[in-house]
Scaffold this active site. Structure first.
Site, PDB file in Angstrom:
ATOM      1  N   SER A   1      -3.861   2.699  10.948  1.00  0.00           N
ATOM      2  CA  SER A   1      -2.514   2.321  11.380  1.00  0.00           C
ATOM      3  C   SER A   1      -2.449   0.833  11.683  1.00  0.00           C
ATOM      4  O   SER A   1      -3.176   0.317  12.534  1.00  0.00           O
ATOM      5  CB  SER A   1      -2.114   3.113  12.631  1.00  0.00           C
ATOM      6  OG  SER A   1      -0.992   2.521  13.260  1.00  0.00           O
ATOM      7  N   ARG A   2      -1.539   0.134  10.996  1.00  0.00           N
ATOM      8  CA  ARG A   2      -1.401  -1.308  11.212  1.00  0.00           C
ATOM      9  C   ARG A   2      -0.930  -1.611  12.631  1.00  0.00           C
ATOM     10  O   ARG A   2      -1.378  -2.572  13.257  1.00  0.00           O
ATOM     11  CB  ARG A   2      -0.400  -1.888  10.217  1.00  0.00           C
ATOM     12  CG  ARG A   2      -0.737  -1.636   8.761  1.00  0.00           C
ATOM     13  CD  ARG A   2       0.418  -2.082   7.875  1.00  0.00           C
ATOM     14  NE  ARG A   2       0.357  -1.464   6.561  1.00  0.00           N
ATOM     15  CZ  ARG A   2       1.323  -1.542   5.668  1.00  0.00           C
ATOM     16  NH1 ARG A   2       2.431  -2.203   5.959  1.00  0.00           N
ATOM     17  NH2 ARG A   2       1.198  -0.965   4.486  1.00  0.00           N
TER      18      ARG A   2
ATOM     19  N   LYS B   1       7.959   5.140  16.731  1.00  0.00           N
ATOM     20  CA  LYS B   1       6.519   5.417  16.790  1.00  0.00           C
ATOM     21  C   LYS B   1       5.707   4.161  16.519  1.00  0.00           C
ATOM     22  O   LYS B   1       4.570   4.026  16.999  1.00  0.00           O
ATOM     23  CB  LYS B   1       6.136   6.539  15.826  1.00  0.00           C
ATOM     24  CG  LYS B   1       6.304   6.214  14.342  1.00  0.00           C
ATOM     25  CD  LYS B   1       5.045   5.684  13.684  1.00  0.00           C
ATOM     26  CE  LYS B   1       5.348   5.165  12.291  1.00  0.00           C
ATOM     27  NZ  LYS B   1       4.157   4.728  11.568  1.00  0.00           N
TER      28      LYS B   1
ATOM     29  N   SER C   1       0.811  -1.216   0.000  1.00  0.00           N
ATOM     30  CA  SER C   1       0.000   0.000   0.000  1.00  0.00           C
ATOM     31  C   SER C   1       0.848   1.270   0.000  1.00  0.00           C
ATOM     32  O   SER C   1       0.561   2.213  -0.744  1.00  0.00           O
ATOM     33  CB  SER C   1      -0.949  -0.002   1.201  1.00  0.00           C
ATOM     34  OG  SER C   1      -0.234  -0.121   2.417  1.00  0.00           O
ATOM     35  N   TRP C   2       1.930   1.316   0.797  1.00  0.00           N
ATOM     36  CA  TRP C   2       2.737   2.537   0.869  1.00  0.00           C
ATOM     37  C   TRP C   2       3.578   2.716  -0.392  1.00  0.00           C
ATOM     38  O   TRP C   2       3.696   3.822  -0.919  1.00  0.00           O
ATOM     39  CB  TRP C   2       3.584   2.528   2.122  1.00  0.00           C
ATOM     40  CG  TRP C   2       4.423   3.755   2.390  1.00  0.00           C
ATOM     41  CD1 TRP C   2       5.665   3.769   2.935  1.00  0.00           C
ATOM     42  CD2 TRP C   2       4.094   5.137   2.165  1.00  0.00           C
ATOM     43  NE1 TRP C   2       6.136   5.059   3.063  1.00  0.00           N
ATOM     44  CE2 TRP C   2       5.181   5.927   2.592  1.00  0.00           C
ATOM     45  CE3 TRP C   2       2.976   5.783   1.630  1.00  0.00           C
ATOM     46  CZ2 TRP C   2       5.202   7.316   2.512  1.00  0.00           C
ATOM     47  CZ3 TRP C   2       2.991   7.184   1.544  1.00  0.00           C
ATOM     48  CH2 TRP C   2       4.083   7.927   1.984  1.00  0.00           C
TER      49      TRP C   2
ATOM     50  N   ARG D   1       7.408  -8.407  -6.602  1.00  0.00           N
ATOM     51  CA  ARG D   1       7.813  -9.804  -6.756  1.00  0.00           C
ATOM     52  C   ARG D   1       6.749 -10.632  -7.466  1.00  0.00           C
ATOM     53  O   ARG D   1       7.053 -11.574  -8.186  1.00  0.00           O
ATOM     54  CB  ARG D   1       8.096 -10.399  -5.371  1.00  0.00           C
ATOM     55  CG  ARG D   1       8.831 -11.729  -5.410  1.00  0.00           C
ATOM     56  CD  ARG D   1       9.198 -12.187  -4.011  1.00  0.00           C
ATOM     57  NE  ARG D   1      10.029 -11.224  -3.312  1.00  0.00           N
ATOM     58  CZ  ARG D   1      11.335 -11.079  -3.524  1.00  0.00           C
ATOM     59  NH1 ARG D   1      11.956 -11.821  -4.426  1.00  0.00           N
ATOM     60  NH2 ARG D   1      12.030 -10.187  -2.848  1.00  0.00           N
ATOM     61  N   ARG D   2       5.481 -10.265  -7.259  1.00  0.00           N
ATOM     62  CA  ARG D   2       4.378 -11.071  -7.788  1.00  0.00           C
ATOM     63  C   ARG D   2       3.940 -10.576  -9.156  1.00  0.00           C
ATOM     64  O   ARG D   2       3.502  -9.436  -9.315  1.00  0.00           O
ATOM     65  CB  ARG D   2       3.201 -11.046  -6.816  1.00  0.00           C
ATOM     66  CG  ARG D   2       3.503 -11.726  -5.485  1.00  0.00           C
ATOM     67  CD  ARG D   2       2.446 -11.411  -4.444  1.00  0.00           C
ATOM     68  NE  ARG D   2       1.105 -11.714  -4.940  1.00  0.00           N
ATOM     69  CZ  ARG D   2      -0.005 -11.207  -4.412  1.00  0.00           C
ATOM     70  NH1 ARG D   2       0.079 -10.347  -3.402  1.00  0.00           N
ATOM     71  NH2 ARG D   2      -1.182 -11.537  -4.898  1.00  0.00           N
TER      72      ARG D   2
ATOM     73  N   LYS E   1      10.255   2.042   8.028  1.00  0.00           N
ATOM     74  CA  LYS E   1      10.341   2.528   9.404  1.00  0.00           C
ATOM     75  C   LYS E   1      10.603   1.344  10.325  1.00  0.00           C
ATOM     76  O   LYS E   1       9.672   0.745  10.866  1.00  0.00           O
ATOM     77  CB  LYS E   1       9.053   3.264   9.786  1.00  0.00           C
ATOM     78  CG  LYS E   1       8.814   4.516   8.937  1.00  0.00           C
ATOM     79  CD  LYS E   1       7.474   5.162   9.208  1.00  0.00           C
ATOM     80  CE  LYS E   1       7.303   6.421   8.357  1.00  0.00           C
ATOM     81  NZ  LYS E   1       5.980   7.067   8.557  1.00  0.00           N
TER      82      LYS E   1
END
EC number: 1.1.1.94
Length: 336
Positions: free
Chosen positions: A257-258, A194, A14-15, A35-36, A109
């Site tokens: 946020s994951r 964070k 996504s990012w 990769r896919r 991150k």
């Protein structure tokens, strides 16, 4: 006439996909590496990434490939957007195809397990490039909101100010405002720690502890980050900016946020394995909390919130017990 900036983005999550949108909107020629093959095919034929950004139309100028050499050919910038613990192995495969002047930009991150190295340090180790060819982007940048072109700001950091300015120009759009900085270490630490504090706040939210707890964790989490940054030579002002406080607030307050979501599930009573099973994408803080704590211990820095997260996530401690222990530590002045 100067040619358009050529950008390779390594990672179709996504990012990575959202940042490809920024770059294309800023006028860059963008190649996404994944990769896919089926994901690359979907991006090239339908101009969408249904696996990671469903419903978001990608610019026609964004193309995808599974060939690293093709992606890097003529690239001014190579943006690295893979799970941080996989960077070393991936970059070892990509590095032989780098051109002499390509700037490597970390959008990751995390802190590497085992070595306790920041992503810029891993890049330097593997790609053997000088500091003026390594940059980072960090800030309150939730991928879905960026892909929807909602206004956001970020920091682009490089030891060489002129390179940071080039990067700034390459990703400046009407909805994405990058600021330059030369404090690479501070910007990376802000982003990595964070994620850990996001887990802590998520756990507290899952336990139903309330907004006072959240505010306390965010503030003391920022204090932990700043202490570690000072020990590593970072500029303390970086942590009051977008790569510090800005990113921390977004991560600790958003359902997108994951790390916050992962922590919330733990706080509600899910086991680590149950939480991993329902999490589709990488929550960097789950692994990085151990490496952040390792880094802190190497520098003699006290990080009690980080220690608490590690005890819950990796040592099986009950969140109720962990919170009680955190709150029962000996009293001390605030500025320590």
């Amino acid at each position: 006439m100067t040619h358009p900036v050529k950008a390779a983005v390594f990672g179709t999550g996504s990012w990575g996909t959202a940042f490809a949108v920024i770059l294309a909107d800023a006028g860059c020629e963008v190649t996404l590496w994944g990769r896919r093959a089926e994901v690359a095919e979907a991006i090239n034929t339908t101009h969408t990434n249904p696996d990671y950004l469903p419903g978001i139309a990608l610019p026609d100028s964004v193309r995808a490939t599974t060939d690293a050499a093709e992606a890097l050919r003529g690239a001014d910038f190579a943006f690295l957007v893979v799970p941080s613990q996989t960077l070393r192995a991936n970059l070892a495969d990509w590095a032989p195809h780098l051109e002499p002047d390509t700037v490597l930009v970390s959008l990751m991150k995390g802190v590497e397990l085992g070595t306790a190295e920041l992503m810029s340090e891993v890049i330097a180790d593997v790609a053997k490039v000088p500091a003026d060819r390594i940059a980072v982007v960090s800030g309150p940048n939730l991928a879905k909101e960026i892909a929807e072109r909602r206004p956001a700001a970020a920091v682009v950091a490089c030891a060489d100010e002129s390179v940071a300015q080039r990067l700034q120009a390459a990703c400046h759009t009407s909805y994405f405002r990058p600021y330059t900085n030369t404090d690479v270490v501070g910007c990376e630490l802000g982003g990595a720690v964070k994620n850990v504090i996001g887990l802590a706040v998520g756990i507290a939210d899952g336990m139903g502890l309330g907004d006072n707890t959240k505010g306390s964790l965010i503030t003391r989490g920022l204090a932990e980050t700043t202490r570690l940054g000072l020990a590593m030579g970072a500029d303390p002002l970086t942590f009051s900016g977008l790569a510090g406080l800005g990113d921390l607030v977004a991560t600790c307050s958003s359902p997108l946020s994951r790390n916050h979501t992962f922590g919330t599930n733990l706080g509600r009573g899910m086991t680590l394995q149950e939480t991993i099973a329902v999490t589709k994408q990488t929550a960097e803080g789950v692994k990085s909390c151990e490496s952040v704590l390792d880094l802190a211990r190497r520098h003699g820095v006290d990080m009690p919130i980080t220690e608490t997260v590690v005890s819950i996530v990796h040592e099986g401690k009950s969140p109720v017990v962990a919170v009680k222990e955190l709150m029962s530590r000996s009293a001390k002045p605030e500025r320590r």
